[in-house]
Scaffold this motif. Structure first.
Motif, mmCIF file in Angstrom:
data_model
loop_
_atom_site.group_PDB
_atom_site.id
_atom_site.type_symbol
_atom_site.label_atom_id
_atom_site.label_comp_id
_atom_site.label_asym_id
_atom_site.label_seq_id
_atom_site.Cartn_x
_atom_site.Cartn_y
_atom_site.Cartn_z
ATOM 1 N N VAL A 94 -30.366 10.393 7.824
ATOM 2 C CA VAL A 94 -29.088 10.516 8.759
ATOM 3 C C VAL A 94 -29.195 12.173 8.875
ATOM 4 O O VAL A 94 -28.649 12.642 9.776
ATOM 5 C CB VAL A 94 -28.095 9.657 7.884
ATOM 6 N N ILE A 95 -29.069 11.975 7.836
ATOM 7 C CA ILE A 95 -29.099 14.009 7.396
ATOM 8 C C ILE A 95 -30.088 14.389 7.972
ATOM 9 O O ILE A 95 -29.584 15.984 8.974
ATOM 10 C CB ILE A 95 -28.926 14.242 5.800
ATOM 11 N N VAL A 96 -31.105 14.419 7.981
ATOM 12 C CA VAL A 96 -32.340 15.458 8.769
ATOM 13 C C VAL A 96 -31.871 15.145 10.201
ATOM 14 O O VAL A 96 -31.801 16.194 10.989
ATOM 15 C CB VAL A 96 -33.335 14.539 8.645
ATOM 16 N N VAL A 97 -31.927 13.991 10.963
ATOM 17 C CA VAL A 97 -31.826 13.900 12.471
ATOM 18 C C VAL A 97 -30.625 14.652 12.626
ATOM 19 O O VAL A 97 -29.921 15.463 13.609
ATOM 20 C CB VAL A 97 -30.944 12.591 12.779
ATOM 21 N N TRP A 98 -28.732 14.802 11.498
ATOM 22 C CA TRP A 98 -28.168 15.752 11.986
ATOM 23 C C TRP A 98 -29.247 17.251 11.883
ATOM 24 O O TRP A 98 -27.791 18.144 12.743
ATOM 25 C CB TRP A 98 -27.218 14.995 11.298
ATOM 26 N N ALA A 99 -29.487 17.319 10.765
ATOM 27 C CA ALA A 99 -29.309 18.613 11.032
ATOM 28 C C ALA A 99 -29.982 19.228 11.974
ATOM 29 O O ALA A 99 -30.520 20.798 12.585
ATOM 30 C CB ALA A 99 -30.607 19.220 9.647
ATOM 31 N N LEU A 100 -30.750 17.974 12.650
ATOM 32 C CA LEU A 100 -32.415 18.995 13.825
ATOM 33 C C LEU A 100 -31.196 18.780 14.712
ATOM 34 O O LEU A 100 -31.102 20.311 15.655
ATOM 35 C CB LEU A 100 -33.368 17.771 14.208
#
Length: 487
Positions: A152-158
């Protein structure tokens, strides 16, 4: 037809982004103040309907892109406050009281000005303290459920880097997918997916009114309505504040028994409906806000599914998504809190007390943070002028000066403490404070437009003194000094 499609699509995007990026916060807030799953689902549905109806009414009536939303910072406040004394009925009473206060702000114009007059460092610090706990949730989620939280955090950051508008909605989709893969078989079958309306009779307790209603009203006004008006003004629209406050206040009062916590102007998503992407013609952008209201009502029909999603997921995961959605708001609040150096100490006190989460006398930390910071700000503002006055006041009263007087335009050049009754220190007299045209070789003749600027010193000598530091005791007209000390 093509002229109609663009604003309608913009309205749909506004509604989807606004709902997807904050419904988890709303559900978390309602649950935090004592709502059951059915009552929380009812509150989400009531909030969607109230937001949609108000957006349609105001948009059609005023032909302006007045985007409406629920109070996302207010929902975060509910999380920070917790269950008030009296439970969920007392929270509903606080919601109703908040709506009445918003109506009162619309009827009584000075009240709105008083809210706007809250110092920005204090308001920003209180909001930052309210948001801090939710914004820490992504960190806790990585520690507790890393398999679900990290994607979730990786997708949000990208997406925050390349398509910021969709960062939170897509992160929510990723979280939902993870929940669906890890949920027990038949989990959704135990939860009602249909929207429900659960009415609650409000009760009014002093603790809930003070700790919940007052901070919720202040946060809604300072963090939603005031910035919402500013966003509209930035796109060239002057929305009528009085009808907006009256309509949103009434909607909050009507929706409170069903669980709606606060209805107000949209602040962040307002730009989606009022900006050029909604329509190249500013006169047609109101269609976007009206269509956003219609889509918001449709999204409310999915309140049961949204509630089921929250119930099936680890609590910290939904809080993590909510925290990601509030990071920008936290950054703005912290920036406002420390922008003014003269208010930083008060802002820090407000932030620390609010973020502590403690309560006294049954009243939550947000209220005490506001009180503590305001009292310290008043104390510091009272102390600083007194110390400044003691450091700059001369033993002799200052004579009035005009704006064109050089001595008046540069007061720091005068050091009153260096002037003694029996002698003059030449270094304490700045050249700019002397009127050269008034000095003759043998004597000093003060200009006709200025009061007498010479006084006999105790040693028999005289010296020219700046107008801002001269005594109000006039020298006898017959006395003429023999010589002047020149700097």
């Amino acid at each position: 037809m093509s002229k109609l499609v663009q604003p309608v699509v913009a309205g749909a995007v506004t509604a989807i982004v606004g709902f997807a990026s904050s419904f988890a916060i709303v559900l978390a807030g309602l649950r935090a103040v004592g709502a059951s799953p059915a009552e929380a689902s009812s509150g989400l549905l009531a909030g969607c309907v109230a937001v949609g109806l108000v957006a349609i009414i105001l948009g059609v009536r005023h032909r302006l892109p007045i985007a409406i939303a629920w109070s996302t910072p207010g929902a975060a406040l509910l999380v920070a406050t917790g269950v008030p004394a009296g439970g969920w009925p007392a929270a509903v009473g606080a919601f109703l009281a908040t709506g009445l206060l918003i109506v009162l702000a619309g009827l009584f114009a000075p009240l709105g000005r008083w809210i706007a007059a809250i110092p920005a460092p204090i308001a920003g610090a209180m909001l930052a303290g309210v948001l801090l706990d939710l914004c820490l949730a992504p960190v806790r989620a990585v520690a507790e459920v890393p398999a679900l939280a990290v994607p979730v955090i990786v997708v949000w950051a990208l997406l925050f880097r390349f398509a910021r508008l969709w960062a939170v909605p897509v992160a929510l989709v990723v979280a939902a997918a993870g929940i669906a893969l890890t949920a027990p078989a038949g989990g959704l079958g135990a939860v009602s997916l249909w929207p429900t309306v659960a009415l609650t009779a409000p009760t009014f307790t002093p603790a809930a009114l003070i700790s919940l209603a007052v901070p919720l009203f202040l946060v809604t006004m300072a963090s939603q309505n005031v910035p919402g008006m500013a966003v509209l003004a930035g796109f060239g629209y002057r929305a009528p504040l009085r009808p907006v406050l009256l309509t949103t206040g009434v909607a909050t009062v009507v929706g409170a028994p069903a669980g709606a916590h606060a209805v107000n102007l949209a602040a962040i998503s307002a730009a989606l409906a009022a900006g050029p992407d909604a329509s190249p013609d500013p006169g047609r952008r109101w269609i976007a806000s009206v269509s956003a209201g219609g889509f918001m009502i449709l999204l409310g029909l999915g309140a049961g599914l949204a509630t089921a999603l929250v119930l099936l997921s680890p609590p910290v995961l939904i809080e993590a998504v909510a925290g990601l959605a509030l990071l920008s708001a936290l950054a703005s609040a912290l920036s406002a809190a420390v922008a003014d150096p003269s208010g930083r100490e008060s802002a820090v006190v407000t932030f620390v007390v609010t973020a502590s989460g403690v309560s006294f006398l049954g009243i939550g930390s947000a209220f005490w943070g506001l009180i503590a910071g305001t009292l310290l700000l008043l104390l510091l503002r009272t102390r600083r002028p007194l110390s400044a006055q003691s450091a700059t006041t001369s033993p002799h009263p200052a004579a009035p000066t005009t704006a064109s007087d050089p001595a008046h335009s540069e007061p720091p050049a005068i050091q009153p403490d260096a002037i003694q009754p029996d002698a003059i220190q030449p270094a304490a007299i700045q050249p700019v404070a002397i009127q050269p045209v008034a000095i003759e070789p043998g004597a000093i003749q003060p200009p006709a437009s200025e009061p007498a600027a010479t006084q006999p010193a105790a040693s028999g000598q005289t010296a020219t003194r700046p107008a801002a530091a001269e005594s109000t005791v006039a020298e006898p007209p017959a006395t003429r000094p023999a010589r002047a000390n020149r700097p």
